[in-house]
Motif scaffolding. Structure first.
Motif, PDB file in Angstrom:
ATOM      1  N   GLU A  38      25.889  24.145  30.352  1.00  0.00           N
ATOM      2  CA  GLU A  38      27.020  24.510  29.494  1.00  0.00           C
ATOM      3  C   GLU A  38      27.443  25.958  29.744  1.00  0.00           C
ATOM      4  O   GLU A  38      28.632  26.246  29.891  1.00  0.00           O
ATOM      5  CB  GLU A  38      26.653  24.321  28.020  1.00  0.00           C
ATOM      6  N   ARG A  43      28.545  20.423  35.466  1.00  0.00           N
ATOM      7  CA  ARG A  43      28.399  19.098  34.878  1.00  0.00           C
ATOM      8  C   ARG A  43      26.980  18.916  34.366  1.00  0.00           C
ATOM      9  O   ARG A  43      26.758  18.355  33.302  1.00  0.00           O
ATOM     10  CB  ARG A  43      28.715  18.002  35.894  1.00  0.00           C
ATOM     11  N   GLN A  74      28.155  19.323  40.137  1.00  0.00           N
ATOM     12  CA  GLN A  74      29.415  20.049  40.109  1.00  0.00           C
ATOM     13  C   GLN A  74      30.559  19.094  40.445  1.00  0.00           C
ATOM     14  O   GLN A  74      30.349  17.909  40.673  1.00  0.00           O
ATOM     15  CB  GLN A  74      29.384  21.203  41.125  1.00  0.00           C
ATOM     16  N   THR A  75      31.766  19.622  40.500  1.00  0.00           N
ATOM     17  CA  THR A  75      32.943  18.854  40.866  1.00  0.00           C
ATOM     18  C   THR A  75      33.546  19.480  42.114  1.00  0.00           C
ATOM     19  O   THR A  75      33.780  20.692  42.152  1.00  0.00           O
ATOM     20  CB  THR A  75      33.973  18.860  39.715  1.00  0.00           C
ATOM     21  N   GLU A  82      32.601  13.991  41.743  1.00  0.00           N
ATOM     22  CA  GLU A  82      31.328  14.548  41.309  1.00  0.00           C
ATOM     23  C   GLU A  82      30.401  14.674  42.513  1.00  0.00           C
ATOM     24  O   GLU A  82      30.295  13.747  43.314  1.00  0.00           O
ATOM     25  CB  GLU A  82      30.693  13.663  40.241  1.00  0.00           C
TER      26      GLU A  82
END
Length: 190
Positions: A38, A43, A74-75, A82
């Motif tokens: 966070e 992610r 991550q993206t 993803e």
């Protein structure tokens, strides 16, 4: 960012570190990994493990060396899919009693001015404790790829065929054509 407590805490009391040093391996639990994700805008933090060697030095200082390994979700910045990335960050820090920090920071400044290789300033030992979880968390944050992309992802900008009527002087051309049309409509000889 709000001032939250550190998500991964592994405090080591310096008074309990033997003269021969201490080897420690730590693993972040699911709750700590979730908070780290966070804070870092990830992610997920799928795993986080660190190995440390803490060695006493003179004058109450300690050398902390080790390695952080982690797997993060991550993206991809290109495909928006993803992906998962591995992080491997070396750790090499000196911790010192807080009263020694100003003096040691002056030595770092002197080394910078003289062109010598500049050591990092020491980290303070707070309340007789070195928090290896925080050290590992900082290493994880430093190792995050800010622009992650899939190995085979290639950015290809959208290319549109140039409109021959779309250029900086198109408006002038339209005005000129409009003026000719207006001039041809006026009756001649009146």
């Amino acid at each position: 960012m709000t001032n939250r407590p550190d998500p991964w805490r592994e405090p080591v009391t310096v008074a309990q570190i033997p003269e021969t040093g201490l080897h420690l391996e730590i693993e972040a639990d699911a709750a700590a990994r979730q908070v780290m994700a966070e804070i870092a805008g990830l992610r997920a933090v799928l795993s986080a493990h660190a190995a440390f060697d803490v060695t006493p030095k003179r004058d109450g200082r300690f050398h902390v060396a080790g390695q952080l390994t982690a797997r993060v979700g991550q993206t991809c910045v290109v495909t928006l899919e993803e992906i998962e990335n591995e992080i491997s960050e070396p750790i090499d820090l000196v911790f010192a009693p807080p009263e020694q920090i100003p003096q040691m920071a002056d030595l770092v400044d002197e080394a910078e001015e003289s062109g010598e290789e500049t050591p990092d300033p020491p980290e303070p030992i707070l309340d007789g404790i070195i928090d290896l979880g925080r050290v590992a968390t900082d290493a994880l944050y430093l190792g995050i790829d800010p622009y992650p992309r899939k190995p085979d992802a290639v950015f290809e900008p959208v290319v549109e065929a140039a409109d021959p009527e779309d250029h900086p002087f198109a408006a002038l051309k339209a005005l000129k054509a409009d003026a000719k049309t207006s001039a041809s409509r006026k009756p001649k000889g009146k």
